[in-house]
Write an enzyme that holds these catalytic residues in place. Structure first.
Site, mmCIF file in Angstrom:
data_model
loop_
_atom_site.group_PDB
_atom_site.id
_atom_site.type_symbol
_atom_site.label_atom_id
_atom_site.label_comp_id
_atom_site.label_asym_id
_atom_site.label_seq_id
_atom_site.Cartn_x
_atom_site.Cartn_y
_atom_site.Cartn_z
ATOM 1 C CG ASP A 148 27.109 62.247 32.649
ATOM 2 O OD1 ASP A 148 26.951 62.693 33.803
ATOM 3 O OD2 ASP A 148 28.213 62.241 32.081
ATOM 4 C CG HIS A 155 29.207 60.514 35.434
ATOM 5 N ND1 HIS A 155 29.740 61.512 34.640
ATOM 6 C CD2 HIS A 155 30.076 60.368 36.470
ATOM 7 C CE1 HIS A 155 30.857 61.953 35.181
ATOM 8 N NE2 HIS A 155 31.092 61.270 36.293
ATOM 9 C CB SER A 162 34.361 62.367 35.915
ATOM 10 O OG SER A 162 33.415 62.951 36.772
#
Length: 408
Positions: free
Chosen positions: A348, A378, A191
């Site tokens: 995501d 995610h 991320s």
């Protein structure tokens, strides 16, 4: 006495209503995701309330909850030695495999945790477990960097912390201290940590003074650009937890020290409207109609308003800085990057960031392995560890470490 069952039923119904959110039918183990999301939403509600009342910044409330339940001290085991230390003034947690032959050099991975540049820690249970397993399975060294967080630190401080600690570790004397082979060091992150890993990899690759280069980079559902919040994955997954579309815009503005009133203009792509100055060459770097395969473009259409708000980019110029948005790097920079692994998840908002970066790397003749999970969402990699075990979480970790083992 009759009121107690009625109240219990009412509370149960309210709780079920709060927890339940519709999810795509291909999401792995949806109820686990719903429960985790409900907990996060509850903390965010408390954070927003505290912020509005002037009691505390909303991010402090979120991090308090994370630190209260997730952060733990260094715990060594028979297989892995764990220590907390500092590299060039940056806090790190180092995981060293104890299973090596005398005189044998080890592989190493520098890891950067996710959390929107504002949340999380290398000391969180989930990241501790991941890095511990990496060190054990790779029989190597993992350096998990605890970079500073927003709102105390803003861009480029998180990037600077990641780069400074990485450069320190890449020094020959430091690699020798940890018995690491200089030609077998990788950089990785998930991320926002994937964002930092990609940016650090670009800088190290182009820095002629760096004594060692990364052999690989491995990016886990990375966030790589903030110029188009209407890619197909943003449109498709805007209401899918854990990373909602407005929340990603919020994280970007916190990181880049932008006014939060710009969230709606960002979501409408007003900052990159047709009447806002932005070169054709720059637009091509985020042109998903050319960079994404048809199977990911699907039926979605570009959002390109005729009239926009130039003030956003004028006041937040880092939106165009490749150190903040690695997808914007020039091709000659990308061409110097090492073999790359990119993990993406269907459900995501950041899926297309990773796909576009992979395509641009391939166009620059970089070897790219793309690992896509149709049932993934995610943050799913941390679902490989207690207490939120999930099938997709376990598969992502196994395949990620297998790729590192084969390529590092």
């Amino acid at each position: 006495m009759r009121t107690a069952p009625a109240l219990l039923f009412l509370l149960t119904a309210v709780l079920a209503y709060y927890v339940y959110i519709p999810l795509p039918n291909t999401v792995s183990e949806p109820w686990k995701l719903r429960v985790v999301d409900a907990l996060l939403r509850g903390v965010m509600i408390l954070g927003n309330l505290a912020h509005d009342l002037g009691l505390s910044h909303r991010i402090y409330v979120l991090n308090f909850a994370v630190n209260r339940f997730e952060v733990q001290g260094p715990r060594s085991s028979k297989a892995v030695l764990v220590t907390d230390t500092a590299f060039a003034g940056v806090q790190v947690r180092v995981f060293e495999s104890t299973r090596r032959k005398e005189g044998e050099l080890k592989r190493a991975v520098i890891y950067l945790h996710g959390g929107g540049w504002a949340l999380g820690s290398a000391r969180m249970r989930s990241y501790d477990s991941l890095c511990r397993r990496m060190a054990e399975d790779l029989k190597g060294v993992v350096v998990s960097i605890d970079y500073r967080l927003a709102p105390e630190a803003r861009f480029p401080e998180q990037y600077n912390d990641a780069l400074r600690a990485s450069r320190y570790f890449l020094q020959p004397r430091v690699l020798a201290r940890y018995s690491v082979e200089p030609s077998r060091v990788g950089v990785s992150g998930d991320s926002a940590g994937g964002n930092l890993a990609a940016a650090v990899a670009q800088q190290v690759a182009t820095d002629s003074s760096s004594p060692s280069k990364f052999k690989v980079q491995a990016l886990i559902y990375p966030v790589l650009q903030a110029l188009d919040f209407n890619t197909p994955s943003y449109q498709q997954n805007q209401n899918v937890p854990i990373l909602y579309r407005p929340l990603m815009a919020h994280f970007w503005l916190e990181y880049l020290d932008g006014d939060l009133s710009f969230i709606q203009p960002l979501l409408a792509n007003k900052h990159t409207a047709l009447d806002v100055y932005w070169t054709a060459q720059g637009r091509a770097k985020v042109n998903w109609t050319q960079l994404l395969p048809a199977s990911f473009r699907k039926h979605y259409k570009p959002v390109a308003p005729a009239h926009g708000l130039a003030q956003v980019v004028e006041e937040v110029p880092a939106l165009l800085d490749p150190r903040a948005a690695p997808l914007l790097a020039e091709r000659d920079v990308l061409a110097r990057l090492p073999r790359t692994y990119i993990l993406t998840c269907e459900h995501d908002v950041l899926r297309d960031d990773g796909l576009m970066y992979g395509r641009r790397l391939e166009e620059a003749a970089v070897s790219v392995t793309h690992d896509h999970y149709e049932d993934g969402f995610h943050g799913c990699m941390v679902f490989a560890f207690w207490p939120a075990y999930s099938s997709v979480g376990q598969r992502t970790v196994e395949n990620y470490i297998r790729w590192l083992d084969d390529n590092l």
